[in-house]
Motif scaffolding. Structure first.
Motif, PDB file in Angstrom:
ATOM      1  N   ASP A   1      55.986  42.926  48.625  1.00 57.72           N
ATOM      2  CA  ASP A   1      55.296  43.266  49.866  1.00 57.72           C
ATOM      3  C   ASP A   1      54.471  44.539  49.760  1.00 57.72           C
ATOM      4  O   ASP A   1      53.787  44.914  50.706  1.00 57.72           O
ATOM      5  CB  ASP A   1      56.280  43.365  51.030  1.00 57.72           C
ATOM      6  N   GLN A   2      54.494  45.199  48.599  1.00 60.41           N
ATOM      7  CA  GLN A   2      53.665  46.386  48.393  1.00 60.41           C
ATOM      8  C   GLN A   2      52.573  46.160  47.348  1.00 60.41           C
ATOM      9  O   GLN A   2      51.854  47.093  46.994  1.00 60.41           O
ATOM     10  CB  GLN A   2      54.539  47.566  47.959  1.00 60.41           C
ATOM     11  N   ALA A   3      52.451  44.944  46.850  1.00 56.12           N
ATOM     12  CA  ALA A   3      51.547  44.680  45.720  1.00 56.12           C
ATOM     13  C   ALA A   3      50.185  44.158  46.132  1.00 56.12           C
ATOM     14  O   ALA A   3      49.274  44.088  45.305  1.00 56.12           O
ATOM     15  CB  ALA A   3      52.193  43.680  44.762  1.00 56.12           C
ATOM     16  N   LEU A   4      49.998  43.795  47.394  1.00 57.76           N
ATOM     17  CA  LEU A   4      48.736  43.192  47.818  1.00 57.76           C
ATOM     18  C   LEU A   4      47.552  44.109  47.518  1.00 57.76           C
ATOM     19  O   LEU A   4      47.571  45.294  47.843  1.00 57.76           O
ATOM     20  CB  LEU A   4      48.775  42.878  49.313  1.00 57.76           C
ATOM     21  N   GLY A   5      46.521  43.553  46.882  1.00 59.27           N
ATOM     22  CA  GLY A   5      45.315  44.297  46.581  1.00 59.27           C
ATOM     23  C   GLY A   5      45.362  45.079  45.284  1.00 59.27           C
ATOM     24  O   GLY A   5      44.323  45.578  44.841  1.00 59.27           O
ATOM     25  N   LEU A   6      46.520  45.200  44.675  1.00 54.15           N
ATOM     26  CA  LEU A   6      46.616  45.898  43.398  1.00 54.15           C
ATOM     27  C   LEU A   6      46.280  44.947  42.246  1.00 54.15           C
ATOM     28  O   LEU A   6      46.095  43.742  42.455  1.00 54.15           O
ATOM     29  CB  LEU A   6      48.015  46.485  43.218  1.00 54.15           C
ATOM     30  N   VAL A   7      46.201  45.485  41.053  1.00 50.78           N
ATOM     31  CA  VAL A   7      45.817  44.717  39.873  1.00 50.78           C
ATOM     32  C   VAL A   7      47.052  44.502  38.994  1.00 50.78           C
ATOM     33  O   VAL A   7      47.819  45.440  38.754  1.00 50.78           O
ATOM     34  CB  VAL A   7      44.716  45.443  39.079  1.00 50.78           C
TER      35      VAL A   7
ATOM     36  N   ASP B   1      55.658  29.700  31.049  1.00 46.37           N
ATOM     37  CA  ASP B   1      54.214  29.487  31.104  1.00 46.37           C
ATOM     38  C   ASP B   1      53.526  30.713  31.706  1.00 46.37           C
ATOM     39  O   ASP B   1      54.027  31.319  32.654  1.00 46.37           O
ATOM     40  CB  ASP B   1      53.871  28.270  31.972  1.00 46.37           C
ATOM     41  N   GLN B   2      52.361  31.077  31.149  1.00 44.10           N
ATOM     42  CA  GLN B   2      51.570  32.151  31.753  1.00 44.10           C
ATOM     43  C   GLN B   2      50.789  31.576  32.926  1.00 44.10           C
ATOM     44  O   GLN B   2      49.969  30.676  32.766  1.00 44.10           O
ATOM     45  CB  GLN B   2      50.610  32.777  30.741  1.00 44.10           C
ATOM     46  N   LEU B   3      51.052  32.105  34.098  1.00 45.54           N
ATOM     47  CA  LEU B   3      50.384  31.628  35.301  1.00 45.54           C
ATOM     48  C   LEU B   3      49.059  32.345  35.515  1.00 45.54           C
ATOM     49  O   LEU B   3      48.075  31.724  35.927  1.00 45.54           O
ATOM     50  CB  LEU B   3      51.292  31.832  36.515  1.00 45.54           C
ATOM     51  N   LEU B   4      49.046  33.654  35.286  1.00 45.91           N
ATOM     52  CA  LEU B   4      47.834  34.451  35.456  1.00 45.91           C
ATOM     53  C   LEU B   4      47.846  35.576  34.425  1.00 45.91           C
ATOM     54  O   LEU B   4      48.905  36.151  34.134  1.00 45.91           O
ATOM     55  CB  LEU B   4      47.754  35.043  36.864  1.00 45.91           C
ATOM     56  N   PRO B   5      46.686  35.938  33.890  1.00 42.50           N
ATOM     57  CA  PRO B   5      46.646  37.039  32.923  1.00 42.50           C
ATOM     58  C   PRO B   5      46.681  38.390  33.634  1.00 42.50           C
ATOM     59  O   PRO B   5      46.471  38.480  34.853  1.00 42.50           O
ATOM     60  CB  PRO B   5      45.299  36.831  32.221  1.00 42.50           C
ATOM     61  N   ALA B   6      46.924  39.430  32.878  1.00 40.82           N
ATOM     62  CA  ALA B   6      46.814  40.778  33.425  1.00 40.82           C
ATOM     63  C   ALA B   6      45.373  41.025  33.860  1.00 40.82           C
ATOM     64  O   ALA B   6      44.438  40.459  33.301  1.00 40.82           O
ATOM     65  CB  ALA B   6      47.237  41.808  32.376  1.00 40.82           C
ATOM     66  N   GLY B   7      45.203  41.874  34.864  1.00 45.21           N
ATOM     67  CA  GLY B   7      43.862  42.217  35.331  1.00 45.21           C
ATOM     68  C   GLY B   7      43.454  41.517  36.601  1.00 45.21           C
ATOM     69  O   GLY B   7      42.447  41.880  37.201  1.00 45.21           O
ATOM     70  N   GLY B   8      44.220  40.526  37.036  1.00 45.67           N
ATOM     71  CA  GLY B   8      43.893  39.835  38.275  1.00 45.67           C
ATOM     72  C   GLY B   8      44.325  40.645  39.483  1.00 45.67           C
ATOM     73  O   GLY B   8      45.351  41.318  39.475  1.00 45.67           O
ATOM     74  N   VAL B   9      43.527  40.569  40.539  1.00 44.64           N
ATOM     75  CA  VAL B   9      43.874  41.256  41.774  1.00 44.64           C
ATOM     76  C   VAL B   9      44.928  40.445  42.519  1.00 44.64           C
ATOM     77  O   VAL B   9      44.839  39.217  42.612  1.00 44.64           O
ATOM     78  CB  VAL B   9      42.625  41.454  42.662  1.00 44.64           C
TER      79      VAL B   9
END
Length: 469
Positions: free
Chosen positions: A76-82, A190-198
């Protein structure tokens, strides 16, 4: 707040451009100040020659810091972070065979004897499902666990029961229909998303479904805003040489839209010692100052940076408005962006230096660049890049009036800014577009932002003295 001081040559260039505009001719550089000019003018010309080209200033700002170390925060504190690390599934999704519909789960060929299961059949959340033999069926809810050896799920609207309690399909039944098999979406690891995604709301949902309570993210850069100038009012009408502070209300939300955490906004006036103390005691990753970047009697930014041994990475940029902007490294991991005091010039500095630096600090990738054709001729500075507010239409960018360095009327209704090369641009010429952070929330291209917004073919003549500051 001491504003930027234009040299005689700068004013001559601006006047020449306006005169050319009145005569309908293309802009041409004004004659340069002769060698016998005053020392102040000569110093201004030398400083202008040393100004960093606009593209180079943005590159320097982007390369100045390193991304902040990763932090682990609750969902709940991660929204908008990378994301600082790839999002890897911690479980199969779904983690067991589930029903995709309300109806009956059946085994073998039909018709099927409907089993009398206590309650409403198999419900979501139940740990075990009753065994089914061939020719048997049982009611099931969406999301409920599928019994072992089941053949298919028949939707409620696609089956009928007779007076003997036998289920008859109303459509052909295929193996596995309306069953979500275990691992259909992903397998554990499985990798769902790579690092660097917002981190978006949808990503939060995916992370929760995949078993996460926390995420590894790049924390928000901490920014402190220092408002300089004894002439600034925080309320009421301007009077007796005092003006309203436009940057104090504007910069903090703009910086937040760029991914920053604004930890303080402080009004210091033109107090050199207060500025020195604020800079040397700040815990921010980035300090943003407003005004005081020129060389007037109360322009304290440069002297204090020299006093503390800061490294000037950018000292003046060949861009209008906003050329007296600067970027300094105060100490490792701490930077300062000095914005000019004029509001639109400050916006230029924000987009030129603060945005690339914050992007790197927060781990965000550089946005994809794109161009748009301008709807009319746009005058340029003879030597510098210009940033001009525009509204975007279906197939072109419309330059907005009121684009002087002290004006916000144009940027307030703009979708973006276009990058005008030295010398200007002709109607139909493709120019790079800088989207404003809130552009995605504005009406689609082709929908006027403000009905009847005036446009100009060149620089407005009501801003002669500050056309390109």
């Amino acid at each position: 707040m001491s504003g930027p001081h234009a040299s005689d040559a700068d004013v001559d260039e601006a006047l020449a451009l306006v005169n050319e505009d009145r005569q309908g001719r293309a802009p041409a550089p004004a004659p340069r100040t002769p060698p016998t000019a005053s020392p102040a003018a000569g110093q201004g010309q030398a400083k202008h020659r040393d100004a960093t080209p606009w593209p180079g200033a943005r590159t320097t700002a982007a390369r100045a810091p390193r991304p902040a170390p990763a932090a682990t925060v609750p969902l709940d504190q991660a929204l908008g972070l990378v994301l600082a690390a790839p999002l890897t599934a911690l479980t199969d999704l779904p983690s067991f065979d589930t029903s995709a519909m309300d109806g009956w789960v059946v085994a073998g060929p039909g018709p099927w004897d409907v089993q009398d299961v206590q309650g409403d059949g198999i419900l979501a959340g139940e740990g075990r499902a009753p065994a089914l033999g061939d020719g048997e069926a049982v009611r099931i809810a969406t999301g409920a666990r599928i019994p072992r050896d089941a053949t298919a799920v028949i939707r409620s609207e696609h089956g009928l029961t007779d007076d003997k309690g036998r289920l008859h399909p109303q459509r052909d039944v295929t193996q596995g229909q309306d069953i979500r098999p275990r691992g259909q979406e992903c397998r554990s690891g499985d990798q769902l998303l790579p690092a660097g995604g917002v981190v978006t709301p949808a990503l939060l949902g995916l992370a929760a479904a995949a078993g996460y309570d926390q995420l590894s993210v790049v924390p928000r850069p901490r920014v402190e805003v220092l408002i300089l100038g004894d002439e600034l009012l925080t309320e009421g009408l301007p009077h007796e040489g005092l003006i309203r502070d436009a940057l104090g209300p504007m910069l903090p939300p703009w910086l937040r839209s760029l991914g920053a955490e604004v930890i303080a906004v402080r009004r210091l006036g033109d107090d050199a010692e207060a500025l020195h103390k604020a800079i040397t005691t700040s815990a921010a990753d980035l300090i943003v100052t407003t005004g005081g970047t020129a060389s007037g009697p109360v322009d304290h930014v440069h002297p204090i940076l020299r006093r503390i041994g800061a490294e000037l990475l950018v000292d003046g940029v060949a861009v209008r408005p906003g050329h007296p902007m600067l970027l300094a490294r105060i100490r490792p991991g701490r930077h300062l962006v000095g914005l000019p005091g004029n509001p639109l010039a400050a916006v230029s500095g924000l987009l030129t230096l603060a945005e690339p630096l914050l992007r790197t600090l927060s781990g965000r990738p550089a946005p994809s660049t794109y161009t748009a054709a301008v709807s009319e001729d746009v005058h340029g500075h003879p030597h510098d890049t210009r940033l001009v507010p525009v509204t975007l239409r279906a197939d072109h960018a419309v330059p907005l009036r009121y684009n002087g360095p002290a004006m916000l009327r144009g940027i307030a209704v703009a979708d973006s800014l276009v990058v005008v090369p030295p010398g200007g641009a002709r109607q139909g010429q493709e120019l790079e577009v800088l989207d404003l952070p809130w552009a995605a929330a504005l009406p689609e291209a082709g929908t006027p932002t403000v009905t009847g917004t005036p446009t100009v073919t060149g620089t407005p003549t009501d801003a002669v003295g500050e056309c390109f500051t």
